[in-house]
Design a protein around this motif. Structure first.
Motif, PDB file in Angstrom:
ATOM      1  N   LYS A  30       7.037  18.558  -3.330  1.00 51.16           N
ATOM      2  CA  LYS A  30       6.703  18.367  -1.924  1.00 51.16           C
ATOM      3  C   LYS A  30       7.107  19.580  -1.093  1.00 51.16           C
ATOM      4  O   LYS A  30       6.502  19.859  -0.060  1.00 51.16           O
ATOM      5  N   GLN A  31       8.128  20.293  -1.559  1.00 53.74           N
ATOM      6  CA  GLN A  31       8.624  21.446  -0.795  1.00 53.74           C
ATOM      7  C   GLN A  31       7.627  22.609  -0.863  1.00 53.74           C
ATOM      8  O   GLN A  31       7.269  23.080  -1.940  1.00 53.74           O
ATOM      9  N   HIS A  32       7.206  23.052   0.305  1.00 61.46           N
ATOM     10  CA  HIS A  32       6.254  24.163   0.405  1.00 61.46           C
ATOM     11  C   HIS A  32       6.778  25.400  -0.317  1.00 61.46           C
ATOM     12  O   HIS A  32       6.047  26.047  -1.077  1.00 61.46           O
ATOM     13  N   ARG A  33       8.042  25.727  -0.082  1.00 66.39           N
ATOM     14  CA  ARG A  33       8.593  26.958  -0.638  1.00 66.39           C
ATOM     15  C   ARG A  33       8.550  26.968  -2.165  1.00 66.39           C
ATOM     16  O   ARG A  33       8.199  27.976  -2.783  1.00 66.39           O
TER      17      ARG A  33
END
Length: 307
Positions: free
Chosen positions: A278-281
């Protein structure tokens, strides 16, 4: 069915490309638990190992026809710079020796090694090449812009084709029609912000102004670095290289936003149903390091056709 293993598997660009080419990936490895987690989610039928491949137990790896590998490129890439004596770069460059170890133990019919073209400038590349040849492999280098293989992204990469043949095997990689960035960009989605706002860098405003002059109200541009110069690029051509950081911005009238993680994956030709953090990075990091699945598929298909 042809079988393969995937070293430094990451999010699974090689594995996805292999699967699309009709190759069964038996085993995949990466030293980063996050990468192994998501590669496993997308390739549940593949055996996974999380380890530094310098310590790999190759006798525990299943026999295979094809070795796929993308050794760490950061120590070679011009984008990250390289200084002699940098321990981090020395360590990343040394990952290529795991390929030699795997080849020595299993002696598969062929291997495909992907990296940046600067890999051949590595001081130890001649020694690495000699080691591969000592194991009976011919080495054929192919420098390819992935856009020429149908990937909607200009991404110049080196593909080394290693075969147990009498002469180096040069693949017939047919040039495909370029796919525009417009094929995956969504100007009606995402979190947009005003271009003219306090704190916006002067260099960014200059890029926007120059881009508007050339391309009108909708275009993409590099948010940092040289990229496409000061003007960005139109959406009717492939996007520039997807990196591990937020590099590309979309401009729409008086607003702008960064490329989304889903768009970055699409630019790399990962399918829309690819499972990811889920984390963009984290997603951007894995996307930027990956082999575009379509490019991997085209190279594997060309190898199988030539074999």
């Amino acid at each position: 069915m042809t079988t393969a293993i995937d070293l430094f598997a990451g999010l699974g660009g090689w594995s996805r490309g292999a699967r699309n080419a009709g190759v069964r990936v038996l085993w995949a490895a990466n030293h980063w638990p996050v990468a192994v987690e998501w590669h496993s989610a997308n390739h549940p039928d593949t055996q996974h190992v999380c380890q530094d491949l310098h310590q790999a137990r190759w006798e525990q790896v299943p026999a295979h026809d094809l070795l796929l590998a993308s050794p760490c490129c950061q120590g070679h890439s011009k984008a990250r710079g390289k200084k002699s004596g940098n321990p981090q770069h020395d360590a990343s460059r040394s990952t290529a020796w795991a390929v030699v170890s795997a080849l020595e133990f299993h002696r598969p019919a062929a291997a495909l090694v992907e990296n940046v073209p600067e890999f051949t400038d590595w001081a130890l590349y001649p020694a690495w090449l000699a080691a591969v040849r000592a194991l009976g492999y011919q080495v054929a280098p192919h420098v390819v812009d992935c856009a020429d293989l149908g990937v909607p992204q200009h991404r110049v990469r080196l593909f080394l084709v290693l075969t147990r043949s009498k002469a180096p095997l040069m693949l017939e990689l047919h040039q495909r029609q370029h796919v525009p960035a417009a094929s995956f960009l969504d100007f009606d989605a995402g979190n947009w912000s005003p271009i003219d706002k306090p704190g916006r860098a002067a260099a960014t405003l200059a890029r926007v102004a120059n881009g508007r002059e050339r391309f009108g109200d909708r275009f993409i541009m590099p948010y940092y670095g040289a990229g496409s110069g000061l003007t960005g690029r139109c959406t009717s051509r492939p996007i520039g290289t997807i990196t591990t950081l937020d590099r590309w911005a979309l401009v729409r009238g008086d607003e702008m936003r960064m490329l989304s993680a889903d768009e970055a994956l699409a630019a790399q030709t990962f399918p829309a149903d690819t499972l990811r953090p889920k984390q963009h990075r984290l997603t951007m990091h894995m996307a930027g390091n990956a082999v575009p699945p379509l490019a991997g598929q085209r190279v594997i298909e060309a190898l199988m056709a030539a074999a």
